[in-house]
Design an enzyme around this catalytic site. Sequence first.
Site, short mmCIF file in Angstrom:
data_model
loop_
_atom_site.label_atom_id
_atom_site.label_comp_id
_atom_site.label_asym_id
_atom_site.label_seq_id
_atom_site.Cartn_x
_atom_site.Cartn_y
_atom_site.Cartn_z
N LYS A 113 110.20 -32.27 15.82
CA LYS A 113 110.62 -33.62 15.42
C LYS A 113 110.13 -34.67 16.41
CE LYS A 113 112.83 -33.19 11.51
NZ LYS A 113 114.08 -32.50 11.28
N LYS A 194 104.97 -25.12 4.29
CA LYS A 194 106.19 -25.08 3.51
C LYS A 194 106.37 -26.40 2.76
CE LYS A 194 111.11 -24.86 4.39
NZ LYS A 194 112.22 -24.60 5.29
N LYS A 197 109.07 -32.89 2.15
CA LYS A 197 108.86 -34.32 1.96
C LYS A 197 107.86 -34.86 2.99
CE LYS A 197 110.18 -38.64 0.96
NZ LYS A 197 109.64 -39.28 -0.21
#
Length: 331
Positions: A113, A194, A197
């Site tokens: 992240k 994977k 979004k």
Amino acid sequence: MGMVRTLSGIQPTGNLHIGNYLGALVNWVKLQEQYDAYFCVVDLHALTQRPDPEVLRSAVRELAIGVLASGVDPERSTLFVQSQVRQHAELAWIMMCLTPLGDLNRMTQFKDKSTQQPENINAGLFTYPVLQTADIALYRPEAVPVGEDQDQHLELARETIRRFNFTYGGDVFPEPKTVKSQAPRVMGLDGESKMSKSKNNEIGLFETDEETMKKLRGAKTDPARERRTDKGTPEVCNIYSYHGFFSTKEQRDEVAEGCRSASLGCVDCKKLLAQNMEAVKGPIRERAADLRSKPGQVDEILAAGAAKARKTAEETMVMVRERIGIAGGKA
Ligand code: TRP
Ligand code: SF4
């Protein structure tokens, strides 16, 4: 009721896609048959991405609608929004004081992240798994269903819960086991990562047939099939992996055979897939539209879920506060 309790959470970021559906929601719908199930829309977690307030509000609603439309039954399960149960934030602080910094430093999701949003590496991003630990601990579940990308967070939660029990007396929390979702991870349309979004490679759960077919048309197939007459290998094709989720055994065998012998073209193969996807998505899309037209009903479901969750969470907190010596316990 003597049912074993389970809890899981899902983030309100972006629209639901078939990866969420197959990887989490299908599993939730099954779990509610055998478990006393708590399902939480984790909007406090979403704050780590500093969403626009109106965007967050509507994402939470849309997600709740999607979960309900997929078959989570509010008569059986407790569906609620994290921020409607204040105890999550309270227990997160307490758990933070039990979590070594070094453990958080090892979290790969934090590292990922941080690269994804280098302009906003906030402390919440770092302590994200501690809030998740609190989500779990509050409901004292024995089983927590998550995808494999959450294994590390679950292990951290177990360690922290163990540390709480060891430090303050052993019988507050059971140790939650991970329930693996039976669905393998669903790859995105690019066939490379994977479905998610952030990778912009998803097939939306609420998408129409035409929208899906448009995306499938551009999707990669076996590169060996340059021409319609070239024979292919279904096992290397991402489209074939989707057939694995949406088509019957006979259809899959026919597709595989047709691909190998070149009697089936990729366009027809994709059309069949789109059709079978629509058989799943269509009814969900209709139920979602119906729920969207009844905002009051959704509010009521979430309010009832939050009330029930709050009751369980507060029972836990009374024990916790008493054990650790802060106000609000029985003592
Ligand atoms: N971090 C989880 C995810 O991204 C979502 C989540 C938050 C969760 N709290 C939880 C999952 C508690 C299981 C239990 O998928
Ligand atoms: Fe993939 Fe189907 Fe084309 Fe074979 S026929 S390469 S499985 S899309």
